[in-house]
Design a protein around this motif. Sequence first.
Motif, PDB file in Angstrom:
ATOM      1  N   THR A   1       0.842  -1.207   0.000  1.00 29.76           N
ATOM      2  CA  THR A   1       0.000   0.000   0.000  1.00 29.76           C
ATOM      3  C   THR A   1       0.874   1.253   0.000  1.00 29.76           C
ATOM      4  O   THR A   1       0.624   2.216  -0.742  1.00 29.76           O
ATOM      5  CB  THR A   1      -0.933   0.004   1.224  1.00 29.76           C
ATOM      6  OG1 THR A   1      -1.799  -1.124   1.153  1.00 29.76           O
ATOM      7  CG2 THR A   1      -1.782   1.266   1.255  1.00 29.76           C
ATOM      8  N   ARG A   2       1.909   1.242   0.843  1.00 33.03           N
ATOM      9  CA  ARG A   2       2.837   2.377   0.865  1.00 33.03           C
ATOM     10  C   ARG A   2       3.520   2.540  -0.489  1.00 33.03           C
ATOM     11  O   ARG A   2       3.711   3.666  -0.969  1.00 33.03           O
ATOM     12  CB  ARG A   2       3.896   2.171   1.956  1.00 33.03           C
ATOM     13  CG  ARG A   2       3.385   2.310   3.374  1.00 33.03           C
ATOM     14  CD  ARG A   2       4.478   1.984   4.387  1.00 33.03           C
ATOM     15  NE  ARG A   2       3.933   1.956   5.740  1.00 33.03           N
ATOM     16  CZ  ARG A   2       4.547   1.395   6.772  1.00 33.03           C
ATOM     17  NH1 ARG A   2       5.738   0.812   6.612  1.00 33.03           N
ATOM     18  NH2 ARG A   2       3.995   1.414   7.972  1.00 33.03           N
TER      19      ARG A   2
ATOM     20  N   ARG B   1       1.178   4.173  -3.088  1.00 28.44           N
ATOM     21  CA  ARG B   1       1.067   5.623  -2.885  1.00 28.44           C
ATOM     22  C   ARG B   1       2.352   6.330  -3.302  1.00 28.44           C
ATOM     23  O   ARG B   1       2.323   7.396  -3.931  1.00 28.44           O
ATOM     24  CB  ARG B   1       0.761   5.917  -1.415  1.00 28.44           C
ATOM     25  CG  ARG B   1      -0.626   5.474  -0.973  1.00 28.44           C
ATOM     26  CD  ARG B   1      -0.772   5.579   0.523  1.00 28.44           C
ATOM     27  NE  ARG B   1      -2.085   5.122   0.975  1.00 28.44           N
ATOM     28  CZ  ARG B   1      -2.367   4.797   2.239  1.00 28.44           C
ATOM     29  NH1 ARG B   1      -1.425   4.885   3.160  1.00 28.44           N
ATOM     30  NH2 ARG B   1      -3.583   4.401   2.567  1.00 28.44           N
TER      31      ARG B   1
ATOM     32  N   GLN C   1       2.722   6.534  -7.133  1.00 28.80           N
ATOM     33  CA  GLN C   1       1.842   7.534  -7.724  1.00 28.80           C
ATOM     34  C   GLN C   1       2.375   8.944  -7.463  1.00 28.80           C
ATOM     35  O   GLN C   1       2.271   9.821  -8.317  1.00 28.80           O
ATOM     36  CB  GLN C   1       0.425   7.369  -7.159  1.00 28.80           C
ATOM     37  CG  GLN C   1      -0.254   6.088  -7.646  1.00 28.80           C
ATOM     38  CD  GLN C   1      -1.565   5.824  -6.931  1.00 28.80           C
ATOM     39  OE1 GLN C   1      -1.707   6.095  -5.732  1.00 28.80           O
ATOM     40  NE2 GLN C   1      -2.540   5.280  -7.647  1.00 28.80           N
TER      41      GLN C   1
END
Length: 987
Positions: free
Chosen positions: A677-678, A681, A684
């Motif tokens: 998940t990190r 992010r 992006q």
Amino acid sequence: MEFRVLGPVAVGVGGRVQVVTGKLQRTLLGVLLVRANQPVPVDALTDVLWGGEPDPRVAQKLQLHVHRVRSLLDDPDRLSFGPAGYRLLAAPDEIDAEQFGALADAAAGLEPQRAVKSLRAALALWRGTPFADVDVPALADWSRQLTERRLTAFEALYQAELACGLHEAVIGELTDLVGQHPLRERLHSLLMTALYRAGRQSDALDVYRRARDTLVAELGLEPGPELRELHQRVLVGGLPEPAPVVRRDVPAQLPAEVRGFTGRDAELAELDRMLSIEPPMVIAAVVGTAGVGKTALAVHWAHRMRERFPDGQLYVDLRGYGPDEPVPAADALAGFLRALGLDGAAIPEDLGERAARFRSLVDRKRVLVLLDNARTVDQVRPLLPGSTAGFTLVTSRDSLAGLVAREGAHRVGLDRLPAADAVGLLRELLGVRAAIEPEAVGTLVERCARLPLALRIAAELVRARPGRAIADLAAELAGRQDTLDLLDVDGDPHTAVRAVFSWSYRQLEPAAACVFRLLGVHPGHDVAEDAVAAMAGKEPREVRRVLDALVRANLVDLTPAGRYQPHDLLRFYAAELAAGAGDVDEPLTRLFDHYLATACAAMDVIAPHEADRRPKTTGGRTFDSYEAAIRWLDAERANLLAVTQHADDRYICAMSDALWRYLGIRGLHDDAFVLHTRALRASQALGDATAEANARRTFASATYRAGHVSHALEHLERARDLYQRVGNRSLEAAAWNNIGIMHWQRSDLSKAADCFRHARTIYAESGEDRMRAPAVNNLAHVLGILGRHDEAHGLYELGLTIAQDNGDRTGETKALNGLARIELEKAHHRQALNRAAAALRIARDTGYRIYEGIALRLLGAAHRGLGEFETARRHLEDALRITRAVGETDDLMATLTEQAALYAATGHPDEALLLYREVLAIENGHRDEYAHALAGAGDVHAARDEHDLAREHWERAVTVYREMGTPHADAIAAKLLTAPRRSAPPT
């Protein structure tokens, strides 16, 4: 094997215990165990089972029950027949009653502390009245003997615990036993002794009066000489105290015992009392300011009492007030569940489900749970066991008022050490020097605010400067306090210890001072020697001496695992010093480089075929074996994730690329979800298409493991599109392969096969043939489901060759399991055995538990096909244990289905139907296993002449098989054509 008779009759194989069903089977097994390893005549057995009534079929009936007992054993040859009758072979350590006797007998020759451990272990084997569910005269005598031995063991236990000084701790249990056995004088004697030594002389005399009244009323007898003599001693206060006992505490998950622990007698006694009062209090909260010694008290008490908790001691540092983020309750529960045997997907995603699973696993178990350094009540509540058998001890700077009000926790407030205890601690640490300068010791105690942490540091400084008087050092410290700010933690003025830290820090040589500052910079909870060396820019052997000096100075603790861990107040102080000295950015950069390079080096050993896909790094450690690489990753996992909270976006993406395979092998799906998940992010934020594609691909894997197939498919399709855009053909193929897995999970086998073929084509076009083993194996699996066995066999052989040539042990295991599966479909059972055995060896070597469970299941299926039913059962029991622990639903369904088929083949239709129903109840998109269970259940119903039920299950199976396009539909449809339309009437 395990044979349990101390309660309901039960047997266990491979760690799985089942209660024996059927009164006659329980009786037969009990009689055979009473005379284990001796022949029991047939007449004796039939007389016990049927009372000697004439019955021409009695021999046949006995053989039937013998067969059923044999089916419970790990080896049917254990129960043999000869001229003298039936004989059951069982080693003494396989029968719980024999284990109990051996442990109880062994305690007689041990010192009290070790006797307590042996007796507690013996009594923990009891689950109720012996042969609780069997009521026959042949077993009554043994049951009475065992019950008497149990009471004798209780008496010996409390005698040993009294010798250890645990008089208050045993009062509650002794009171209960006296109430249950009022005519047993020995128990009255022990209770009187415990009460007297606890300062309750009048209560001890009351016990005697009640005992005398009962004996006179019930038996017409006065108490015996032992009890009368004890009464006289209590009257005159002449009962001697027990001799001191040297304790030999060996921690489980508990941290190491605190060196030189002194004082806190009142608090320790308060905790002791909680184990004896009625109703029991099972939660205690030790609360107080920072540095006051909460953890030391809790750990010291836990070590004293650990033998009261034979089912284990769980420990977690919740990091509520350190520089790290507090540990979420969900993460703490995941650690507990792993310690209790669960793994991977078997650990639920939802916090409430994790808490419920934890409560189930520790239900009625005597487990000690130590929750250290909690910040809030909400952090603690999910970690509480639900039963009163265990005990939970929490430490916190917070008062935890909600825990006291709602859960009934008992709060133990911990203030600074009383002056006498603080002086006692310094005397313990300083020895003769403290006796020479008593006034200076008193002054030094006040300068350290009577906080144990500061006192230990000050004592080490005194020892390190033998030429200086204690008074001079105390005066120097006073001067430093005039010029330094207070270290104010949560507004508490009692934490004014910065001056003590400063005083200690200024005595360090420059190299040691530098390393101390670096310990404040490190973002993890503990640190290994090589990481400290990396931060310092030195070789590990150069920092080893420095770290040892810091340990001696009490500025850092050395954990049992050989890692370095400073107290959180010292970490705050070290971080403050590092910031002032500018020792932050460069050491962190070196640390991050070290962790990433070493993680990549470890993965190059574990999965060498993927080396080109990992970040390009230099430096770091190297590894000479798979096992060493895995050990390093296991030890540093928490730190590798922690650094991604502080590193830049590019580094986060790189660490995700490095670790995704390892996290999958270990089943660490929570960690994978957080890390990827990190990375998503971060990618992006960078605007880097390749990094985003990688992050989406790895994030999809974690999402799929959490059971969200549709969500995972969306990320994979986006990753595929990004790889196409940047022209990375190899990883585009990997995305296609994973997309195929998602369609496979949705039972769209045709679309899955197309995706796997497309992945193979891209690999071939891009010259990446060495990477295509997963796509080849997956295509083979789908073709096997579709009945195209020859094609599947050829593809698995190709996948095996590719994997072996490139060191892809995961692919090699998967191919071998696949070949075993195809051989089974062709009824080539010996060939299947060889393939599955080879897969099992690799799975165990690599720690890949999912594939270990699959290999065991396939071995079981092969042995079933050969008629080797007992061997098949053992493998399937092991497979089921692993698949339940790992939590992969499709593998669990397949294992249950195979077990059901084994039961059906060995004449146990009821058990087979129960397992088939379990499979049908957990159906979750795995349509092939669902259909197999329907077909198998139909076969069992047909064998029982339950034709309506058989047709119902077969019709549903045909529907599912046809939806999937598999050839099994035709075989089941043929059964439907010849099956009767109506069940036979009941007889």
